[in-house]
Design a protein around this motif. Structure first.
Motif, PDB file in Angstrom:
ATOM      1  N   THR A 115      10.902 -22.789  10.670  1.00 25.47           N
ATOM      2  CA  THR A 115      12.055 -21.982  10.268  1.00 25.47           C
ATOM      3  C   THR A 115      12.438 -22.268   8.819  1.00 25.47           C
ATOM      4  O   THR A 115      12.730 -21.344   8.046  1.00 25.47           O
ATOM      5  CB  THR A 115      13.252 -22.254  11.200  1.00 25.47           C
ATOM      6  OG1 THR A 115      12.863 -21.992  12.539  1.00 25.47           O
ATOM      7  CG2 THR A 115      14.440 -21.388  10.832  1.00 25.47           C
ATOM      8  N   GLY A 145       9.875 -20.689   6.463  1.00 25.69           N
ATOM      9  CA  GLY A 145      10.107 -19.245   6.400  1.00 25.69           C
ATOM     10  C   GLY A 145      11.302 -18.908   5.524  1.00 25.69           C
ATOM     11  O   GLY A 145      11.261 -17.967   4.732  1.00 25.69           O
ATOM     12  N   ALA A 146      12.369 -19.690   5.645  1.00 27.43           N
ATOM     13  CA  ALA A 146      13.561 -19.448   4.831  1.00 27.43           C
ATOM     14  C   ALA A 146      13.287 -19.721   3.352  1.00 27.43           C
ATOM     15  O   ALA A 146      13.737 -18.963   2.484  1.00 27.43           O
ATOM     16  CB  ALA A 146      14.709 -20.323   5.324  1.00 27.43           C
ATOM     17  N   ALA A 166      11.308 -16.893   1.955  1.00 31.15           N
ATOM     18  CA  ALA A 166      12.157 -15.719   1.794  1.00 31.15           C
ATOM     19  C   ALA A 166      13.006 -15.831   0.531  1.00 31.15           C
ATOM     20  O   ALA A 166      13.153 -14.853  -0.212  1.00 31.15           O
ATOM     21  CB  ALA A 166      13.054 -15.541   3.021  1.00 31.15           C
ATOM     22  N   VAL A 167      13.533 -17.009   0.266  1.00 33.73           N
ATOM     23  CA  VAL A 167      14.318 -17.225  -0.950  1.00 33.73           C
ATOM     24  C   VAL A 167      13.446 -17.060  -2.192  1.00 33.73           C
ATOM     25  O   VAL A 167      13.864 -16.451  -3.185  1.00 33.73           O
ATOM     26  CB  VAL A 167      15.006 -18.604  -0.921  1.00 33.73           C
ATOM     27  CG1 VAL A 167      15.597 -18.963  -2.270  1.00 33.73           C
ATOM     28  CG2 VAL A 167      16.077 -18.637   0.148  1.00 33.73           C
ATOM     29  N   GLY A 201      10.764 -15.216  -2.444  1.00 30.06           N
ATOM     30  CA  GLY A 201      10.499 -13.782  -2.568  1.00 30.06           C
ATOM     31  C   GLY A 201      11.679 -13.027  -3.144  1.00 30.06           C
ATOM     32  O   GLY A 201      11.516 -12.150  -4.006  1.00 30.06           O
ATOM     33  N   LEU A 202      12.884 -13.356  -2.711  1.00 30.14           N
ATOM     34  CA  LEU A 202      14.075 -12.687  -3.229  1.00 30.14           C
ATOM     35  C   LEU A 202      14.326 -13.022  -4.693  1.00 30.14           C
ATOM     36  O   LEU A 202      14.745 -12.163  -5.475  1.00 30.14           O
ATOM     37  CB  LEU A 202      15.297 -13.050  -2.377  1.00 30.14           C
ATOM     38  CG  LEU A 202      15.305 -12.453  -0.969  1.00 30.14           C
ATOM     39  CD1 LEU A 202      16.454 -13.024  -0.164  1.00 30.14           C
ATOM     40  CD2 LEU A 202      15.366 -10.943  -1.022  1.00 30.14           C
ATOM     41  N   ALA A 252       9.521 -11.628   0.905  1.00 31.31           N
ATOM     42  CA  ALA A 252      10.744 -12.021   1.610  1.00 31.31           C
ATOM     43  C   ALA A 252      10.770 -11.454   3.023  1.00 31.31           C
ATOM     44  O   ALA A 252      11.112 -12.153   3.985  1.00 31.31           O
ATOM     45  CB  ALA A 252      11.968 -11.566   0.825  1.00 31.31           C
ATOM     46  N   THR A 253      10.402 -10.198   3.154  1.00 31.57           N
ATOM     47  CA  THR A 253      10.422  -9.549   4.469  1.00 31.57           C
ATOM     48  C   THR A 253       9.354 -10.113   5.397  1.00 31.57           C
ATOM     49  O   THR A 253       9.631 -10.452   6.552  1.00 31.57           O
ATOM     50  CB  THR A 253      10.210  -8.035   4.304  1.00 31.57           C
ATOM     51  OG1 THR A 253      11.206  -7.530   3.422  1.00 31.57           O
ATOM     52  CG2 THR A 253      10.279  -7.323   5.633  1.00 31.57           C
ATOM     53  N   SER A 265       7.623 -12.986   5.194  1.00 23.47           N
ATOM     54  CA  SER A 265       7.740 -14.408   5.535  1.00 23.47           C
ATOM     55  C   SER A 265       8.781 -14.631   6.633  1.00 23.47           C
ATOM     56  O   SER A 265       8.573 -15.460   7.520  1.00 23.47           O
ATOM     57  CB  SER A 265       8.081 -15.235   4.295  1.00 23.47           C
ATOM     58  OG  SER A 265       9.336 -14.877   3.774  1.00 23.47           O
ATOM     59  N   GLY A 266       9.878 -13.896   6.579  1.00 24.38           N
ATOM     60  CA  GLY A 266      10.867 -14.017   7.641  1.00 24.38           C
ATOM     61  C   GLY A 266      10.329 -13.563   8.981  1.00 24.38           C
ATOM     62  O   GLY A 266      10.545 -14.214  10.011  1.00 24.38           O
ATOM     63  N   THR A 294       9.523 -15.995  12.272  1.00 25.95           N
ATOM     64  CA  THR A 294      10.133 -15.673  13.566  1.00 25.95           C
ATOM     65  C   THR A 294       9.077 -15.532  14.658  1.00 25.95           C
ATOM     66  O   THR A 294       9.260 -16.022  15.780  1.00 25.95           O
ATOM     67  CB  THR A 294      10.952 -14.370  13.457  1.00 25.95           C
ATOM     68  OG1 THR A 294      11.938 -14.532  12.437  1.00 25.95           O
ATOM     69  CG2 THR A 294      11.611 -14.018  14.766  1.00 25.95           C
TER      70      THR A 294
END
Length: 75
Positions: free
Chosen positions: A9, A12-13, A16-17, A19-20, A56-57, A59-60, A64
């Motif tokens: 988790t 993944g977070a 996502a960070v 990527g953003l 970001a999309t 990886s989240g 999950t």
């Protein structure tokens, strides 16, 4: 198992960070290129925005899916 789920988790977070932030950096490049009339910089910015948003999309979603699969494992 709980520790492994927390690690997945967290990874993944983090992705996502990243990527953003890549998306945000691409937006700055795009608008700087637009302001200065530099189409190459605009293209690079647009590519960064698309790749960052996808990263970001995805990886989240992948994190999950991995967590869900790990929770389905029973001993």
């Amino acid at each position: 198992m709980a520790t492994a789920i927390k690690v997945v988790t967290a990874i993944g977070a983090i992705l996502a960070v990243v990527g953003l932030s890549w998306l945000l950096s691409g937006a700055f490049d795009y608008f700087a290129g637009r302001k200065n009339g530099n189409p190459q910089m605009m293209d690079q910015g647009m590519t960064s925005m698309i790749a960052g948003g996808a990263m970001a999309t995805i990886s989240g979603g992948v994190a999950t899916a991995i967590v869900t699969a790990m929770q389905a494992i029973t001993f």
